[in-house]
Design a protein around this motif. Sequence first.
Motif, mmCIF file in Angstrom:
data_model
loop_
_atom_site.group_PDB
_atom_site.id
_atom_site.type_symbol
_atom_site.label_atom_id
_atom_site.label_comp_id
_atom_site.label_asym_id
_atom_site.label_seq_id
_atom_site.Cartn_x
_atom_site.Cartn_y
_atom_site.Cartn_z
ATOM 1 N N PRO A 103 0.814 -1.236 0.000
ATOM 2 C CA PRO A 103 0.000 0.000 0.000
ATOM 3 C C PRO A 103 0.839 1.274 0.000
ATOM 4 O O PRO A 103 0.454 2.278 -0.584
ATOM 5 C CB PRO A 103 -0.828 -0.133 1.282
ATOM 6 C CG PRO A 103 -0.898 -1.601 1.544
ATOM 7 C CD PRO A 103 0.400 -2.172 1.066
ATOM 8 N N ALA A 156 -3.128 -1.478 -7.129
ATOM 9 C CA ALA A 156 -4.310 -1.534 -6.250
ATOM 10 C C ALA A 156 -5.197 -2.721 -6.587
ATOM 11 O O ALA A 156 -5.767 -3.371 -5.703
ATOM 12 C CB ALA A 156 -5.097 -0.230 -6.357
ATOM 13 N N HIS A 204 -7.304 -3.520 -3.279
ATOM 14 C CA HIS A 204 -7.446 -2.400 -2.329
ATOM 15 C C HIS A 204 -8.441 -1.395 -2.927
ATOM 16 O O HIS A 204 -8.075 -0.496 -3.681
ATOM 17 C CB HIS A 204 -6.083 -1.754 -2.103
ATOM 18 C CG HIS A 204 -6.039 -0.909 -0.853
ATOM 19 N ND1 HIS A 204 -6.858 0.163 -0.649
ATOM 20 C CD2 HIS A 204 -5.268 -1.020 0.271
ATOM 21 C CE1 HIS A 204 -6.590 0.711 0.515
ATOM 22 N NE2 HIS A 204 -5.635 0.008 1.100
ATOM 23 N N TYR A 249 -7.985 2.523 -2.746
ATOM 24 C CA TYR A 249 -6.960 3.066 -3.635
ATOM 25 C C TYR A 249 -7.391 2.976 -5.101
ATOM 26 O O TYR A 249 -7.022 3.813 -5.922
ATOM 27 C CB TYR A 249 -5.636 2.344 -3.425
ATOM 28 C CG TYR A 249 -4.851 2.854 -2.242
ATOM 29 C CD1 TYR A 249 -5.056 4.144 -1.765
ATOM 30 C CD2 TYR A 249 -3.903 2.062 -1.589
ATOM 31 C CE1 TYR A 249 -4.344 4.631 -0.680
ATOM 32 C CE2 TYR A 249 -3.189 2.541 -0.497
ATOM 33 C CZ TYR A 249 -3.404 3.824 -0.041
ATOM 34 O OH TYR A 249 -2.710 4.308 1.015
#
Length: 743
Positions: A31, A64, A69, A72
């Motif tokens: 991340p 991402a 995620h 994001y």
Amino acid sequence: MKNLKFIILLFCCFITFGFQESNIDKTEPKPEQIRELLARAESSIDMMEFDKAQEQLNKSLDYAKQIDHKPYVALTSGILARMFQVRHEYDKAITELERAISIQREAEDEAGLAYSYVLYSKILNSKGDYDRALKYLDLAKKYYESEGDLEQLGLVSLNKAVLYLNNEETKDRALSELKNAEIYLENSENTYELSRLHYFLARAFEHEGNYEKAENSALKSLELAKEGNYTGMTMYSYGLLSGIAEKRRDLAGSLNYLQKMNEVREYVFNINKEALLTEANDRKGVDALKSTLDELTVQNAEQEKTLKVNKLTTILSVALITILSLLTLSLYKNNNLRARANELLQKKNSELILAKENAEKASLAKAQFLTTITHELRTPLYAVTGLTHLLLEESPTESQKEHLNSLKFSGEYLLSLINNILDLNKLEANKVEIVKTDFDLEKRMSDVLIALKNSADERNTKIHFDFDQNIPKNLVGDPLKISQILINLLGNSIKFTEDGDIWISVKQVRRKEKMVSLFFEIKDNGEGIGKEKQKAIFENFTQGSTQINRKFGGTGLGLSIVKNLLSLLNSEIELESELGKGSKFTFELNFESHEADTKDTTVAPIKIDEKPISNEIMEDKHILVVEDNKINQMITRKILEKNKVICDVADNGSIAIEKVQNNHFDLILMDIHMPGISGIEATIEIRKFDSEIPIIALTAVTLDDNLDEFYLNGFNDIIPKPYKTEEFFHKINKYLAARETTV
């Protein structure tokens, strides 16, 4: 033979390289890498380096997606939308931003949503839709206020100021918002937004004609833009300085700034031109490499002829080319499949967004319909209950009295049904908010028991109340929600308990510093609930069985409301019950307390019996009834005149204002919805010349939990129609007595 070894070595290197590349591709990104890429992309946009920003965004989106995620993924779309907005490609910006908002809502990413709302407001501002832009800024402001994020609140104020400056009708309000932004951003290190702040301060000062301050602010904006290499802001600052210099009659300075602005504009153009040249050079490099490979091929062919390479070399070469061709073909097909899959996913995502929006619109329409129909139902219901009350007081015969009591019960039942459906509708629409205030829990529960005592007496049921005296006197919480929970639970126990007992107890189970945890228990020895039905009774419109519904009536909404309210208060309801032996409901709630741990536990005993209300104070009092409905006028007037009140009537708000100016009244009963000016507007006008007279809102409007609007506009109290006459007289007597005391 040497050539054969070379080809085998080349083949091994190719396989090894492919294996290593595969391993690299499988390395999972972190991340922190995505966050760094997104920050760099924003910086590239600020500097108008769009090609670099696009490359960084593509990479961050790929990362991402690899780790799934969603925040994001959404933020990448949001920043891409910002790039399109800076390039004035608003339709593309809106498409990307709506995709981002959809993902953020699904992931409950409130921080991401706030960012998207601010950006949406900028796009709407650019398209001239100022009202919608302002609403999105207010949504973002609400979140940043809850987080205490001063810097983001400063950016909200800055963007509001930009809205005001772009709208001729609101330009004068811009400077105030800019001053707020200046305070919030005092310690900010975001030089780009500080440059924007001083740029728009300069525009606001220019609008007011203060050219000296405008020039100073524009120079500060230019300084920050140059420091951060923000090409766009540098160009805009030069342009603004040119305009200010022209208005100050400094034509040489204006021309100088204009030339500098054009130089920056040409620089931006050259950046794009260089990007195209770089792409062309890359293409030439490929052609050169191809040419070199062709030359090498020729040389190798000649060498092969010279060295007479054997048949095996040719076979291996063909095999290598075949493998490479197959790999290329596979990659091509995979890319096509991925492109089709992405296209299909985007299409399905658009369909889901549309379906979600339609569902939200349907839910909103349902809520609005219920609110509207409630008013329409309450108005005739007031006539039913009011006329029933009047007829019961006119000495009816026994048979007539029986029918009238049945009519009264039916009216009260219908009102209870309307209120329950509305409560459930507000909970489902997430329109119920927690309001924290100081209150006395013991007194609040005593009031609930007093209100339900008559219902318990009718069922010949005794209520036993046990309150832990170690509980602090003053708690901080939402007393209205607590009352609603207890009324529904106790009302449920009373309904299913005849000739029995109900026990309600509250115990302190934990206390740490200012936090107090209380355990509530409501137990009865009534009908009870079977094991198989105990979970279902907390669902909407559900009761223990069809037989129970026929015997006791009801809608089955009370316990569903309790469950939803406790969930809102971060608690859960527990049930223990056995058919024929009664039920026990328990739950735990947390409160704040400002009292010390030690306190005097001696308190006055709780009295459930309420003293009867005396109506003698109403005799010869002048009361004005403001009501446009003739039937409601007649009912309210007759109920008052039976208690020797001198009653006057106004058909609308304008007449009411005139009558109050020219006559003396001890109290006003004011309807809300009327032709002409509303009851609220009439009350505001009356308060301009009479701040003492009690004004009570007598209205069929559905009241939300927050009644501040009524009190802030001058009402002393509210009586929702239809009402119980005891409550009606109690509130009128209360304010008449208070008025006599002050006089």
